[in-house]
Design an enzyme around this catalytic site. Sequence first.
Site, PDB file in Angstrom:
ATOM      1  N   ARG A  38      47.757  29.058  33.126  1.00 61.48           N
ATOM      2  CA  ARG A  38      49.165  28.966  33.534  1.00 61.48           C
ATOM      3  C   ARG A  38      49.919  27.926  32.708  1.00 61.48           C
ATOM      4  O   ARG A  38      51.125  28.047  32.516  1.00 61.48           O
ATOM      5  CB  ARG A  38      49.257  28.640  35.020  1.00 61.48           C
ATOM      6  CG  ARG A  38      49.057  29.870  35.890  1.00 61.48           C
ATOM      7  CD  ARG A  38      49.154  29.540  37.354  1.00 61.48           C
ATOM      8  NE  ARG A  38      49.317  30.743  38.156  1.00 61.48           N
ATOM      9  CZ  ARG A  38      49.287  30.771  39.482  1.00 61.48           C
ATOM     10  NH1 ARG A  38      49.100  29.650  40.169  1.00 61.48           N
ATOM     11  NH2 ARG A  38      49.465  31.895  40.137  1.00 61.48           N
ATOM     12  N   LYS A 199      40.390  41.532  51.501  1.00 69.11           N
ATOM     13  CA  LYS A 199      41.100  41.757  52.766  1.00 69.11           C
ATOM     14  C   LYS A 199      42.093  42.909  52.689  1.00 69.11           C
ATOM     15  O   LYS A 199      43.106  42.829  52.003  1.00 69.11           O
ATOM     16  CB  LYS A 199      41.837  40.484  53.179  1.00 69.11           C
ATOM     17  CG  LYS A 199      40.982  39.577  54.022  1.00 69.11           C
ATOM     18  CD  LYS A 199      41.776  38.432  54.592  1.00 69.11           C
ATOM     19  CE  LYS A 199      42.169  38.645  56.038  1.00 69.11           C
ATOM     20  NZ  LYS A 199      42.998  37.539  56.541  1.00 69.11           N
ATOM     21  N   GLY A 350      45.297  36.515  41.828  1.00 65.72           N
ATOM     22  CA  GLY A 350      44.735  35.199  41.545  1.00 65.72           C
ATOM     23  C   GLY A 350      43.257  35.291  41.202  1.00 65.72           C
ATOM     24  O   GLY A 350      42.814  34.843  40.140  1.00 65.72           O
ATOM     25  N   GLY A 373      50.164  36.524  44.556  1.00 70.02           N
ATOM     26  CA  GLY A 373      51.041  37.182  45.540  1.00 70.02           C
ATOM     27  C   GLY A 373      52.367  37.641  44.948  1.00 70.02           C
ATOM     28  O   GLY A 373      52.868  38.716  45.292  1.00 70.02           O
TER      29      GLY A 373
HETATM   30  P1  ADP Z   1      43.117  38.808  44.271  1.00 65.81           P
HETATM   31  O1  ADP Z   1      43.223  37.336  44.591  1.00 65.81           O
HETATM   32  O2  ADP Z   1      42.969  39.061  42.824  1.00 65.81           O
HETATM   33  O3  ADP Z   1      44.209  39.627  44.897  1.00 65.81           O
HETATM   34  P2  ADP Z   1      41.264  39.208  46.449  1.00 65.81           P
HETATM   35  O4  ADP Z   1      41.527  37.833  46.947  1.00 65.81           O
HETATM   36  O5  ADP Z   1      41.780  40.348  47.247  1.00 65.81           O
HETATM   37  O6  ADP Z   1      41.736  39.346  44.918  1.00 65.81           O
HETATM   38  O7  ADP Z   1      39.704  39.466  46.369  1.00 65.81           O
HETATM   39  C1  ADP Z   1      38.820  38.691  45.665  1.00 65.81           C
HETATM   40  C2  ADP Z   1      37.504  38.527  46.384  1.00 65.81           C
HETATM   41  O8  ADP Z   1      37.013  39.728  46.957  1.00 65.81           O
HETATM   42  C3  ADP Z   1      36.487  38.103  45.395  1.00 65.81           C
HETATM   43  O9  ADP Z   1      36.252  36.736  45.578  1.00 65.81           O
HETATM   44  C4  ADP Z   1      35.254  38.972  45.721  1.00 65.81           C
HETATM   45  O10 ADP Z   1      34.074  38.227  45.830  1.00 65.81           O
HETATM   46  C5  ADP Z   1      35.609  39.582  47.038  1.00 65.81           C
HETATM   47  N1  ADP Z   1      34.947  40.880  47.262  1.00 65.81           N
HETATM   48  C6  ADP Z   1      35.239  42.082  46.728  1.00 65.81           C
HETATM   49  N2  ADP Z   1      34.380  43.019  47.155  1.00 65.81           N
HETATM   50  C7  ADP Z   1      33.502  42.419  47.971  1.00 65.81           C
HETATM   51  C8  ADP Z   1      32.366  42.852  48.730  1.00 65.81           C
HETATM   52  N3  ADP Z   1      31.972  44.107  48.700  1.00 65.81           N
HETATM   53  N4  ADP Z   1      31.725  41.939  49.478  1.00 65.81           N
HETATM   54  C9  ADP Z   1      32.138  40.640  49.487  1.00 65.81           C
HETATM   55  N5  ADP Z   1      33.187  40.174  48.795  1.00 65.81           N
HETATM   56  C10 ADP Z   1      33.858  41.048  48.049  1.00 65.81           C
HETATM   57  C1  3PG Z   2      49.897  31.024  43.512  1.00 66.94           C
HETATM   58  O1  3PG Z   2      48.937  30.406  43.073  1.00 66.94           O
HETATM   59  O2  3PG Z   2      49.832  32.219  43.902  1.00 66.94           O
HETATM   60  C2  3PG Z   2      51.241  30.359  43.471  1.00 66.94           C
HETATM   61  O3  3PG Z   2      51.171  29.135  42.809  1.00 66.94           O
HETATM   62  C3  3PG Z   2      51.806  30.205  44.867  1.00 66.94           C
HETATM   63  O4  3PG Z   2      51.039  29.348  45.645  1.00 66.94           O
HETATM   64  P1  3PG Z   2      51.119  29.439  47.233  1.00 66.94           P
HETATM   65  O5  3PG Z   2      50.445  30.741  47.634  1.00 66.94           O
HETATM   66  O6  3PG Z   2      50.410  28.223  47.755  1.00 66.94           O
HETATM   67  O7  3PG Z   2      52.583  29.475  47.634  1.00 66.94           O
END
Ligand code: ADP
Ligand code: 3PG
Length: 393
Positions: A38, A199, A350, A373
């Site tokens: 970033r 999720k 992220g 997000g």
């Molecule tokens: P992003 O931040 O890119 O939107 P998410 O937060 O939705 O992605 O998802 C990331 C996490 O999902 C990863 O840390 C990964 O380990 C977890 N994940 C994906 N599939 C599985 C699974 N089948 N079992 C456990 N964790 C999983």
């Molecule tokens: C992010 O990492 O997605 C941005 O910096 C926003 O952070 P926040 O979800 O804590 O508002």
Amino acid sequence: MVEKRGIGDVALRGRRVLLRVDFNVPQDPSGQVADDRRIQEALPTLHHLQTSGARTILLSHLGRPDGHRDPRFSLKPVARRLSSLLGQPVPLADDIVGIHALEMSARIENGQFLMLENLRFNPGEEANDPAFAAQLARLGDLFVQDAFGVLHRNHASTVGVPKRLPSVAGLLVAREVRELSRLVDAPSRPYVVIVGGAKVSDKLPLLTSLAGRADALLLGGALSFPFLAAAGHALGASRVEAGLEPDVAALLAATKSAGSEVVLPTDLVVDRPGATAPEVVHVDAVPTDATARDIGPATRERFLRALSTSRTVFWNGPLGQAEDPRYADGTREVLAGLRSVPGYHVGAGGDSARVARELGVMESFQFVSTGGGAALEFVEGVELPGLAVLPNA
Ligand code: ADP
Ligand code: 3PG
Ligand code: MG
């Protein structure tokens, strides 16, 4: 696509520029910057301001210190990394709108920089408090918004300040908007999206929006579990997010009426207590003690077949628990295979951006957003408050 006024449209020499960046970077256990992407991506704007003779005051948040000063969230390591990337010192004021910030900002010379402490040390930032926004705005003559990752937040530094100062978009924000708009405004078809992650509830709005716009949705990761459950598959000991049956049914109905296809895993890599290595099982035959951790090889092939004829691809979310090398094959193979598919490929999220870098598959994408997000909301078609407030070109 809406085009915003940019830094090329305004006079900069000698002006005090408030530059909002998103330097909310991952830190290692000792607090050092673990990934500076970033910061790197903001350099074009910083170089432009430097060579144009602006007096730049950098504003950022780091983490979620919840309105209190907390040394763990100090921007000190970030200012240090930025100084070395720029080859020029970027001093850090140890407050935001206090005496240090005022004194130090009065002394900046043309082409130089100052960074203020973490905006979220002040409760006025996240509350978009008018008094705090006014104090910040008084530090500058012009506001430059380059913090794409935080544009979905209604905060003082994203909405309050640009309402009070002449404002333009920075080069990173302009680039993010240009690239991500290609997914929203008439993408070349077939438009195939790959969504994984953990999720489902978080991603329901994204999936719902994409249901009517993409030609195919390839679902993997834990996100696919409620869909597999709705199709009647028992997933053993895997944790399936509960209470989503109506949403899943509505989504499947929406994709069907839009004529788009939902592709679910047909096999899974599972982990069983006492087993020495992961096993591949069909979705119809998941043992009761097994936890699904990744998509299986047949699913990878199926996904790659769907991708082979695509013209536009959007990816968000690992297809398995990709941080663990035993469960990274699904994500790595599918994304690596994407590299030989012609077309426009964008990644966002992220965790996704980090995983793509760790698995060495960044090259499969023409663009990977710096937003989490914010990027997902943009692709979903939501108006971002921090973007809406900036004047159009
Ligand atoms: P992003 O931040 O890119 O939107 P998410 O937060 O939705 O992605 O998802 C990331 C996490 O999902 C990863 O840390 C990964 O380990 C977890 N994940 C994906 N599939 C599985 C699974 N089948 N079992 C456990 N964790 C999983
Ligand atoms: C992010 O990492 O997605 C941005 O910096 C926003 O952070 P926040 O979800 O804590 O508002
Ligand atoms: Mg995440």
